[in-house]
Design an enzyme around this catalytic site. Structure first.
Site, PDB file in Angstrom:
ATOM      1  N   GLY A   8      45.596  36.398  28.668  1.00 21.39           N
ATOM      2  CA  GLY A   8      45.986  36.454  30.079  1.00 21.39           C
ATOM      3  C   GLY A   8      44.760  36.457  30.971  1.00 21.39           C
ATOM      4  N   THR A  75      50.499  44.881  29.093  1.00 20.57           N
ATOM      5  CA  THR A  75      51.705  44.147  29.520  1.00 20.57           C
ATOM      6  C   THR A  75      52.924  45.053  29.466  1.00 20.57           C
ATOM      7  OG1 THR A  75      50.687  42.158  28.628  1.00 20.57           O
ATOM      8  CG2 THR A  75      53.057  42.058  29.071  1.00 20.57           C
ATOM      9  N   ALA A 101      49.765  50.843  26.711  1.00 23.95           N
ATOM     10  CA  ALA A 101      49.736  51.817  27.814  1.00 23.95           C
ATOM     11  C   ALA A 101      50.488  51.252  29.008  1.00 23.95           C
ATOM     12  CB  ALA A 101      48.304  52.155  28.189  1.00 23.95           C
ATOM     13  N   HIS A 131      55.663  47.773  44.376  1.00 23.84           N
ATOM     14  CA  HIS A 131      54.682  46.820  43.852  1.00 23.84           C
ATOM     15  C   HIS A 131      54.594  45.573  44.734  1.00 23.84           C
ATOM     16  CE1 HIS A 131      54.863  49.237  40.172  1.00 23.84           C
ATOM     17  NE2 HIS A 131      53.738  48.648  39.824  1.00 23.84           N
ATOM     18  N   LYS A 135      55.157  40.508  41.103  1.00 24.05           N
ATOM     19  CA  LYS A 135      55.412  41.174  39.818  1.00 24.05           C
ATOM     20  C   LYS A 135      56.651  40.577  39.151  1.00 24.05           C
ATOM     21  CE  LYS A 135      55.901  45.748  37.713  1.00 24.05           C
ATOM     22  NZ  LYS A 135      55.142  45.299  36.541  1.00 24.05           N
TER      23      LYS A 135
HETATM   24  N1  LIG Z   1      49.262  48.748  31.990  1.00 22.81           N
HETATM   25  C1  LIG Z   1      48.670  48.596  33.192  1.00 22.81           C
HETATM   26  O1  LIG Z   1      47.853  49.436  33.630  1.00 22.81           O
HETATM   27  C2  LIG Z   1      49.011  47.393  34.008  1.00 22.81           C
HETATM   28  C3  LIG Z   1      49.908  46.505  33.531  1.00 22.81           C
HETATM   29  N2  LIG Z   1      50.177  45.352  34.220  1.00 22.81           N
HETATM   30  C4  LIG Z   1      51.066  44.415  33.554  1.00 22.81           C
HETATM   31  O2  LIG Z   1      50.274  43.350  33.033  1.00 22.81           O
HETATM   32  C5  LIG Z   1      51.057  42.150  32.974  1.00 22.81           C
HETATM   33  C6  LIG Z   1      50.304  41.041  33.678  1.00 22.81           C
HETATM   34  O3  LIG Z   1      50.214  41.335  35.056  1.00 22.81           O
HETATM   35  P1  LIG Z   1      49.392  40.364  36.027  1.00 22.81           P
HETATM   36  O4  LIG Z   1      47.989  40.247  35.577  1.00 22.81           O
HETATM   37  O5  LIG Z   1      49.672  40.840  37.392  1.00 22.81           O
HETATM   38  O6  LIG Z   1      50.150  38.973  35.777  1.00 22.81           O
HETATM   39  P2  LIG Z   1      49.604  37.483  36.005  1.00 22.81           P
HETATM   40  O7  LIG Z   1      50.804  36.604  36.060  1.00 22.81           O
HETATM   41  O8  LIG Z   1      48.638  37.464  37.136  1.00 22.81           O
HETATM   42  O9  LIG Z   1      48.775  37.179  34.679  1.00 22.81           O
HETATM   43  C7  LIG Z   1      49.342  36.901  33.434  1.00 22.81           C
HETATM   44  C8  LIG Z   1      48.536  35.800  32.807  1.00 22.81           C
HETATM   45  O10 LIG Z   1      48.906  35.681  31.433  1.00 22.81           O
HETATM   46  C9  LIG Z   1      48.992  34.293  31.129  1.00 22.81           C
HETATM   47  N3  LIG Z   1      49.810  34.123  29.945  1.00 22.81           N
HETATM   48  C10 LIG Z   1      51.163  33.975  29.857  1.00 22.81           C
HETATM   49  N4  LIG Z   1      51.533  33.871  28.564  1.00 22.81           N
HETATM   50  C11 LIG Z   1      50.393  33.967  27.826  1.00 22.81           C
HETATM   51  C12 LIG Z   1      50.121  33.958  26.427  1.00 22.81           C
HETATM   52  N5  LIG Z   1      51.099  33.811  25.518  1.00 22.81           N
HETATM   53  N6  LIG Z   1      48.839  34.103  26.004  1.00 22.81           N
HETATM   54  C13 LIG Z   1      47.836  34.258  26.881  1.00 22.81           C
HETATM   55  N7  LIG Z   1      48.023  34.251  28.240  1.00 22.81           N
HETATM   56  C14 LIG Z   1      49.298  34.124  28.700  1.00 22.81           C
HETATM   57  C15 LIG Z   1      49.577  33.692  32.393  1.00 22.81           C
HETATM   58  O11 LIG Z   1      49.381  32.299  32.439  1.00 22.81           O
HETATM   59  P3  LIG Z   1      50.462  31.397  33.263  1.00 22.81           P
HETATM   60  O12 LIG Z   1      50.408  31.888  34.662  1.00 22.81           O
HETATM   61  O13 LIG Z   1      49.962  30.017  33.050  1.00 22.81           O
HETATM   62  O14 LIG Z   1      51.796  31.671  32.615  1.00 22.81           O
HETATM   63  C16 LIG Z   1      48.795  34.457  33.465  1.00 22.81           C
HETATM   64  O15 LIG Z   1      47.555  33.849  33.748  1.00 22.81           O
HETATM   65  C17 LIG Z   1      52.418  42.503  33.592  1.00 22.81           C
HETATM   66  O16 LIG Z   1      53.325  42.836  32.586  1.00 22.81           O
HETATM   67  C18 LIG Z   1      52.085  43.744  34.428  1.00 22.81           C
HETATM   68  O17 LIG Z   1      53.188  44.563  34.643  1.00 22.81           O
HETATM   69  C19 LIG Z   1      49.599  45.092  35.426  1.00 22.81           C
HETATM   70  C20 LIG Z   1      48.732  45.981  35.969  1.00 22.81           C
HETATM   71  C21 LIG Z   1      48.334  47.209  35.311  1.00 22.81           C
HETATM   72  O1  LIG Z   2      52.543  44.383  37.534  1.00 24.01           O
HETATM   73  C1  LIG Z   2      51.774  45.257  38.014  1.00 24.01           C
HETATM   74  O2  LIG Z   2      51.081  45.077  39.002  1.00 24.01           O
HETATM   75  C2  LIG Z   2      51.718  46.563  37.340  1.00 24.01           C
HETATM   76  N1  LIG Z   2      52.351  46.708  36.214  1.00 24.01           N
HETATM   77  C3  LIG Z   2      52.393  47.895  35.425  1.00 24.01           C
HETATM   78  C4  LIG Z   2      53.799  48.398  35.345  1.00 24.01           C
HETATM   79  O3  LIG Z   2      54.734  47.587  35.215  1.00 24.01           O
HETATM   80  O4  LIG Z   2      53.985  49.621  35.394  1.00 24.01           O
HETATM   81  C5  LIG Z   2      51.369  48.920  35.844  1.00 24.01           C
HETATM   82  C6  LIG Z   2      51.169  49.008  37.332  1.00 24.01           C
HETATM   83  O5  LIG Z   2      52.312  49.551  37.880  1.00 24.01           O
HETATM   84  C7  LIG Z   2      50.864  47.638  37.910  1.00 24.01           C
END
Ligand SMILES: NC(=O)C1=CN([C@@H]2O[C@H](COP(=O)(O)OP(=O)(O)OC[C@H]3O[C@@H](n4cnc5c(N)ncnc54)[C@H](OP(=O)(O)O)[C@@H]3O)[C@@H](O)[C@H]2O)C=CC1
Ligand SMILES: O=C(O)C1=N[C@H](C(=O)O)C[C@H](O)C1
Length: 247
Positions: A8, A75, A101, A131, A135
């Site tokens: 990602g 994720t 996490a 959010h 998202k």
């Molecule tokens: N645990 C934590 O602290 C946090 C968790 N999150 C979570 O993280 C996840 C991602 O959030 P966010 O960064 O905002 O999302 P984004 O959509 O910005 O980023 C996700 C990326 O993953 C790529 N992707 C999709 N499928 C694959 C794959 N099979 N292999 C590799 N890359 C892939 C996407 O490409 P494409 O766009 O081309 O599909 C995209 O570039 C969400 O589930 C979110 O809730 C977010 C913030 C904090």
């Molecule tokens: O998608 C986000 O931005 C975030 N995703 C995580 C979640 O689903 O809890 C963590 C944080 O809230 C940001």
């Protein structure tokens, strides 16, 4: 040196992880990939951080576990059925440790922990998560896990069911029911990631609120996860709580 790959890597979170790994003295970035088709590029990594999509992460985990690569997963979208599937995959291919996490923000982990501690003392608990509108999932993984923690704490304490006399409602007005806890999801332009846990009892309320102001705030938790995942006692660990000594 921790040899780290990122799934990602072009995303909102993944791009921050790439920068954080590159800036860490004890880490080397093996590759950042943004599609399942490119996963082989991380083959030389000992650790992979996954911030992709709830629809992609299980397949990614299977791929990593089969190769014995430790996974640090941010994720969202994990319920008990998914966690059980991860345990099955690890039982069939021992070696790779997995840390999932729901939130890597240290203050967010504390907010969840404090909510769990407070829950038995109140008649009512509801969760509001707020959010950015890009998202993919609702409710957030953080809110889902907080609801589970609150529900577990109430069960253990033998707390009575929450008072709620609603007999007529527009669909969705009372939010989603997660393990008996109502969760309300707001998607608002300008926001990043925020959560409020609202408690109430006779004549008193308590609100515990957490705000992520930017995505860099998650990086100390992510790097801590990479540094510690291989030494975790269980094949699968949920949340940063045990690493932070909060359990
Ligand atoms: N645990 C934590 O602290 C946090 C968790 N999150 C979570 O993280 C996840 C991602 O959030 P966010 O960064 O905002 O999302 P984004 O959509 O910005 O980023 C996700 C990326 O993953 C790529 N992707 C999709 N499928 C694959 C794959 N099979 N292999 C590799 N890359 C892939 C996407 O490409 P494409 O766009 O081309 O599909 C995209 O570039 C969400 O589930 C979110 O809730 C977010 C913030 C904090
Ligand atoms: O998608 C986000 O931005 C975030 N995703 C995580 C979640 O689903 O809890 C963590 C944080 O809230 C940001």
């Amino acid at each position: 040196m921790f040899k780290v790959g990122v799934f990602g890597a072009d995303g909102r979170m993944g791009s921050e992880v790439v920068a954080a790994v590159q800036a860490a003295d004890d880490m080397e970035l093996v590759a950042g990939v943004d599609s399942a088709a490119d996963r082989d590029a991380v083959g030389a990594a000992d650790y992979v951080v996954d911030f992709t999509h709830p629809d992609a992460v299980m397949d990614n985990l299977e791929w990593l576990i089969e190769r014995g690569i430790h996974a640090v997963v941010g994720t969202s979208g994990f319920d008990e059925a998914r966690l059980e599937r991860v345990r099955e995959l690890q039982a069939a291919n021992p070696g790779a440790k997995v840390l999932i996490a729901p939130n890597f923000g240290i203050a967010a982990v504390l907010m969840m922990h404090f909510a769990q501690k407070a829950a038995p003392y109140f008649d009512s608990t509801e969760i509001i998560e707020l959010h950015h509108p890009n998202k993919a999932d609702a409710p957030s993984g953080t809110a889902y896990r907080t609801a589970e923690m609150v529900a577990e704490a109430r069960r253990e304490a033998g707390t009575a069911p929450m008072p709620d006399a609603t007999t007529s409602e527009i669909d969705g007005a009372r939010g989603a029911d997660v393990d008996g806890v109502r969760v309300h999801a707001l998607r608002v332009a300008g926001l990043i990631a925020h959560q409020e846990v609202v408690f109430g009892t006779s004549g008193e309320t308590l609100k515990i609120r957490h705000d992520s102001m930017n995505r860099t705030s998650f990086m100390p938790g992510v790097l801590l996860g990479v540094r510690r995942v291989a030494d975790l006692p269980e094949p699968l660990t949920l949340g940063l709580e045990s690493i932070l000594g909060l359990e």
